[in-house]
Design an enzyme around this catalytic site. Structure first.
Site, mmCIF file in Angstrom:
data_model
loop_
_atom_site.group_PDB
_atom_site.id
_atom_site.type_symbol
_atom_site.label_atom_id
_atom_site.label_comp_id
_atom_site.label_asym_id
_atom_site.label_seq_id
_atom_site.Cartn_x
_atom_site.Cartn_y
_atom_site.Cartn_z
ATOM 1 N NE ARG A 197 -1.946 -2.331 3.190
ATOM 2 C CZ ARG A 197 -2.326 -2.838 4.362
ATOM 3 N NH1 ARG A 197 -3.492 -2.486 4.888
ATOM 4 N NH2 ARG A 197 -1.572 -3.689 5.014
ATOM 5 C CB SER A 218 37.647 43.576 -0.391
ATOM 6 O OG SER A 218 37.144 43.930 0.866
HETATM 7 C C1 UD1 Z 1 -2.179 -6.210 11.039
HETATM 8 C C2 UD1 Z 1 -3.196 -7.074 11.794
HETATM 9 C C3 UD1 Z 1 -4.426 -6.208 12.128
HETATM 10 C C4 UD1 Z 1 -3.994 -5.010 12.942
HETATM 11 C C5 UD1 Z 1 -2.887 -4.218 12.208
HETATM 12 C C6 UD1 Z 1 -2.320 -3.162 13.141
HETATM 13 C C7 UD1 Z 1 -2.952 -9.353 10.933
HETATM 14 C C8 UD1 Z 1 -3.520 -10.403 10.054
HETATM 15 N N1 UD1 Z 1 -3.593 -8.195 10.968
HETATM 16 O O1 UD1 Z 1 -2.796 -5.789 9.824
HETATM 17 O O2 UD1 Z 1 -5.350 -6.985 12.884
HETATM 18 O O3 UD1 Z 1 -5.104 -4.178 13.195
HETATM 19 O O4 UD1 Z 1 -1.812 -5.093 11.838
HETATM 20 O O5 UD1 Z 1 -1.332 -2.410 12.509
HETATM 21 O O6 UD1 Z 1 -1.959 -9.605 11.593
HETATM 22 N N2 UD1 Z 1 4.498 -9.439 8.001
HETATM 23 C C9 UD1 Z 1 5.439 -10.429 7.979
HETATM 24 N N3 UD1 Z 1 5.195 -11.567 7.259
HETATM 25 C C10 UD1 Z 1 4.040 -11.752 6.578
HETATM 26 C C11 UD1 Z 1 3.062 -10.721 6.618
HETATM 27 C C12 UD1 Z 1 3.327 -9.577 7.343
HETATM 28 O O7 UD1 Z 1 6.495 -10.319 8.585
HETATM 29 O O8 UD1 Z 1 3.893 -12.804 5.958
HETATM 30 C C13 UD1 Z 1 4.764 -8.220 8.777
HETATM 31 C C14 UD1 Z 1 4.716 -6.963 7.954
HETATM 32 O O9 UD1 Z 1 6.003 -6.660 7.433
HETATM 33 C C15 UD1 Z 1 4.255 -5.918 8.949
HETATM 34 C C16 UD1 Z 1 3.471 -6.713 9.971
HETATM 35 O O10 UD1 Z 1 3.772 -8.070 9.746
HETATM 36 O O11 UD1 Z 1 5.357 -5.282 9.594
HETATM 37 C C17 UD1 Z 1 1.975 -6.499 9.830
HETATM 38 O O12 UD1 Z 1 1.594 -6.746 8.496
HETATM 39 P P1 UD1 Z 1 0.639 -5.756 7.714
HETATM 40 O O13 UD1 Z 1 0.512 -6.249 6.336
HETATM 41 O O14 UD1 Z 1 1.040 -4.371 7.937
HETATM 42 O O15 UD1 Z 1 -0.730 -6.061 8.489
HETATM 43 P P2 UD1 Z 1 -1.978 -5.081 8.622
HETATM 44 O O16 UD1 Z 1 -2.822 -5.212 7.434
HETATM 45 O O17 UD1 Z 1 -1.524 -3.748 9.024
HETATM 46 MG MG MG Z 2 0.264 -2.789 9.045
#
Ligand code: UD1
Ligand code: MG
Length: 483
Positions: free
Chosen positions: A18, A408
């Site tokens: 995003r 200067s």
């Molecule tokens: C996540 C939570 C959501 C919460 C929000 C808060 C889940 C499914 N959802 O959503 O409930 O409200 O955070 O900010 O957990 N990441 C990995 N490996 C993966 C996927 C993600 O390491 O396979 C890491 C990402 O790099 C990130 C974090 O996990 O730092 C969260 O992932 P992100 O995609 O930001 O989740 P959100 O949609 O924000």
């Molecule tokens: Mg997030």
């Protein structure tokens, strides 16, 4: 504080689709640091036995960022969701009993909040404790389904909300404390039942609750602490909050900041009591400012070390330079790296300095370039002085003594030395050393032609062809002009 039974796990493998960026999300910056560094710093006071960062996208750059901060890394490749990330990290957790799990993209969480989360978890003997927040706009976050005042039954992701669940304004921060021996069997039951076909850690929370395990919610006192950075707008908002905190901390320690929302200050910057920072200033890197200094509007300081009572006039740039007590620079001064301005030096408008030392009380007030110059005390550098420090191949030093007067518009062709108390005549191009107390003069000698101008005027007055331009000539001239 030491917690030998605790591990910290930071999930940082995701791409951050995003953000629409070629840079991995956790390497974007807010509050003057990468997101992942902010999270690691917030966790440090927990004293966990190990801090593990799960890496995936741009793993090498993320590793190079986090390993110097004392974290170890585990590679999650490919990324099948936050639940999968925990499965991947399992072996690295060793014999840890508890894990605090955080997303790498929510950098505003405070150490005290994490300590309180751990304390709640321990004292209730919980299987999971979820940090939640009550927010005005819950869009984009997982929502908390409550079982009671303290316990929760599930977390529903934004994409899976049904009925009036979208109205729920208690959100999941994605910051949890888990008792690991309870987490693993619950995680094994989680299925990728969502449109991304990912294993959600949030679903493990629901499994635990359905098994009758203690699953608690702890509401963050300050909801901004849980803000995640999924979009550029989120990043800007989180950055704004960090900057606010930093300015408030400096104001609390006795610094005046005018129109604070226009001033950008990096986290490591320090400033002493009664220093005044005017609007539009940026204080960057490890800038350190003493007491009673004034940094006027629009100046940018980066890695600058200022002693006390220093004035930086408007729109000056100071990088990696040291300014001792009572120095005044600017307006419109540019100090590139490696300068040392000793006490009460004055550097004025449109003066550029690079790797130069100016001794006590020395002045360079106007339109000057001093590079690789070592200048003694109480010397006056006249307007338009240039040290010619580069011969097209190498840089060379210029050495100027104490109480020297550089007239200067002088060019000092380095390497060259000017002794104590010497004078340089204005407009000189100095290519040879000037001895102490001598005068260096190196310019064309002037001749005055007596009566030349009046003779010229008379000549012009008596020549009719010069009075009027003939029509032919004028036509030619106007054509020329057009061309
Ligand atoms: C996540 C939570 C959501 C919460 C929000 C808060 C889940 C499914 N959802 O959503 O409930 O409200 O955070 O900010 O957990 N990441 C990995 N490996 C993966 C996927 C993600 O390491 O396979 C890491 C990402 O790099 C990130 C974090 O996990 O730092 C969260 O992932 P992100 O995609 O930001 O989740 P959100 O949609 O924000
Ligand atoms: Mg997030």
């Amino acid at each position: 504080m030491k917690n030998n039974d605790l591990a910290v796990v930071i999930l940082a493998a995701g791409k951050g689709t995003r953000l629409k960026s070629s840079l991995a999300k956790v390497l974007h910056r807010a509050g003057g640091r990468t997101l992942v560094e902010q999270v690691i710093r917030a966790c440090a006071p927990l004293g966990a036995k190990r801090t593990i960062v799960v890496v995936g996208h741009q793993s090498e750059v993320v590793m190079a960022t986090v390993e110097p901060l004392g974290a170890t890394t585990v590679l999650q490749q490919p990324q099948h969701g936050t639940g999968h990330a925990m499965q991947v990290v399992r072996r690295a957790l060793g014999n840890s009993k508890f894990a605090i799990v955080l997303p790498g993209d929510a950098p505003l969480v405070r150490p005290e909040t994490l300590k309180a989360l751990l304390a709640t978890h321990r004292s209730a003997n919980a299987a999971a404790t979820v940090l939640t927040a009550v927010v005005a706009d819950p869009r984009g976050y997982g929502r908390i389904l409550r079982k009671s005042d303290t316990a929760i039954s599930a977390i529903v992701e934004e994409s899976q909300l049904s009925g009036d669940q979208a109205e729920i304004n208690e959100i999941n921060s994605a910051i949890y404390c888990f008792t690991l021996e309870k987490l693993w069997p619950a995680l094994a039951q989680v299925k990728p039942n969502n449109k991304h076909r990912e294993l959600y850690l949030t679903d493990a929370v629901a499994v635990l609750a359905s098994k009758g395990e203690v699953v608690l919610a702890q509401v963050a006192a300050d909801p901004c602490e849980v803000l995640g950075c999924n979009t550029r707008a989120d990043l800007a908002e989180v950055d704004r909050i960090f900057r606010d905190w930093k300015r408030l901390a400096l104001m609390d320690s006795g610094v005046t900041i005018q129109l604070p929302e226009t001033v950008l200050i990096d986290p490591d910057v320090m400033a002493g009591e009664d220093t005044v920072i005017e609007p539009g200033v940026q204080l960057l890197g490890k800038t350190k400012i003493g007491a009673r200094c004034t940094i006027r509007a629009g100046s940018v300081l980066s890695g600058a070390i200022l002693a006390d009572d220093v004035v930086v006039e408007a729109h000056s740039l100071i990088a990696d330079s040291r300014l001792d007590d009572g120095v005044i620079v600017g307006p419109f001064a540019r100090l590139r790296g490696g300068n040392h301005l000793k006490a009460r030096v004055r550097v004025g408008n449109f003066v550029e300095l690079k790797k130069s030392v100016l001794g006590e009380g020395t002045k360079a007030m106007h339109l000057t370039y001093l590079g690789d110059a070592k200048i003694g005390s109480k010397t006056n550098i006249g307007a338009g002085t240039i040290t010619c420090n580069y011969d097209g191949f190498h840089k060379h030093p210029t050495t100027i003594g104490n109480k020297v007067f550089i007239g200067s518009d002088s060019a000092l062709v380095a390497p060259v030395r000017v002794g104590n108390g010497a004078f340089i005549a204005a407009g000189s191009t100095i290519t040879e050393n000037v001895p102490a107390d001598g005068l260096g003069i190196a310019r064309g000698r002037q001749t005055n032609k007596i009566g030349w101008a009046s003779k010229k005027r008379r000549e012009l007055a008596s020549s009719p062809s010069d009075k009027k331009i003939t029509p032919k000539k004028s036509r030619r001239n106007s054509k020329k002009q057009k061309r």
